[in-house]
Design a protein around this motif. Sequence first.
Motif, mmCIF file in Angstrom:
data_model
loop_
_atom_site.group_PDB
_atom_site.id
_atom_site.type_symbol
_atom_site.label_atom_id
_atom_site.label_comp_id
_atom_site.label_asym_id
_atom_site.label_seq_id
_atom_site.Cartn_x
_atom_site.Cartn_y
_atom_site.Cartn_z
ATOM 1 N N UNK A 148 -6.497 11.225 1.942
ATOM 2 C CA UNK A 148 -5.809 10.387 0.981
ATOM 3 C C UNK A 148 -6.616 10.190 -0.290
ATOM 4 N N UNK A 149 -7.902 10.281 -0.186
ATOM 5 C CA UNK A 149 -8.722 10.168 -1.388
ATOM 6 C C UNK A 149 -10.074 10.798 -1.144
ATOM 7 N N UNK A 202 0.831 -1.201 0.000
ATOM 8 C CA UNK A 202 0.000 0.000 0.000
ATOM 9 C C UNK A 202 0.868 1.255 0.000
ATOM 10 N N UNK A 203 1.925 1.247 0.778
ATOM 11 C CA UNK A 203 2.836 2.390 0.825
ATOM 12 C C UNK A 203 3.509 2.604 -0.536
ATOM 13 N N UNK A 204 3.887 1.508 -1.193
ATOM 14 C CA UNK A 204 4.492 1.606 -2.521
ATOM 15 C C UNK A 204 3.515 2.223 -3.513
ATOM 16 N N UNK A 205 2.262 1.785 -3.452
ATOM 17 C CA UNK A 205 1.244 2.311 -4.366
ATOM 18 C C UNK A 205 1.019 3.794 -4.108
ATOM 19 N N UNK A 206 0.885 4.170 -2.852
ATOM 20 C CA UNK A 206 0.645 5.577 -2.535
ATOM 21 C C UNK A 206 1.829 6.445 -2.963
ATOM 22 N N UNK A 229 -8.497 -2.525 -3.159
ATOM 23 C CA UNK A 229 -8.561 -3.974 -2.940
ATOM 24 C C UNK A 229 -7.653 -4.381 -1.780
ATOM 25 N N UNK A 230 -6.469 -3.795 -1.712
ATOM 26 C CA UNK A 230 -5.548 -4.089 -0.607
ATOM 27 C C UNK A 230 -6.110 -3.605 0.721
ATOM 28 N N UNK A 231 -6.748 -2.450 0.722
ATOM 29 C CA UNK A 231 -7.361 -1.935 1.959
ATOM 30 C C UNK A 231 -8.466 -2.871 2.437
ATOM 31 N N UNK A 241 -3.896 2.093 -10.033
ATOM 32 C CA UNK A 241 -3.253 2.081 -8.716
ATOM 33 C C UNK A 241 -4.296 2.242 -7.611
ATOM 34 N N UNK A 242 -5.260 3.126 -7.833
ATOM 35 C CA UNK A 242 -6.310 3.338 -6.836
ATOM 36 C C UNK A 242 -7.156 2.080 -6.669
#
Length: 156
Positions: free
Chosen positions: A145-146, A29-33, A119-121, A113-114
């Motif tokens: 964040x969104x 998640x950190x990588x995606x953000x 999905x990860x969240x 990415x979102x």
Amino acid sequence: ETYLRMFERSGSGLPDTKRQEFGALMKRQAEIMSRFEMNLNQDTTTVAFTTEELGGLPASFLDGLKKDSQGRYLVELKAPQVQPVMKLADSEETRFRLQKALHSKCMQTNGPLMEELLALRHTTALALGPPYAHLPAPLLLDVGQMSAPVPAAVLF
């Protein structure tokens, strides 16, 4: 109570094996953000406007803008250029076009990415169990964040 909730949301209360899986989810998640933010910062999209469309803006602002081959002013989707146009442009259509471009910024790269982040969240919420497992993924995001649950919701 706040600290306990933060402790729980960090996965600290999970068994060792689940905590490792949880850590991997959080790392992704950190990588995606990070990638999402990098895409926004590196974006070079511009919107072209005529002098008439930018009526209401001071000449000093227009002098600082680049022009395309047709002599139209190129407004970058960055705050120092967007804010004056949104605040001072006489034309509602100009402001609308700029806002639409701004809200669609990086949609091709950041939309997927979102989707992955959401999905990860959701997976993260399920790993945490009650009371988090029943929450929709957007509610698990920190404020700011969104602003939309899916990328399509920001398109006009």
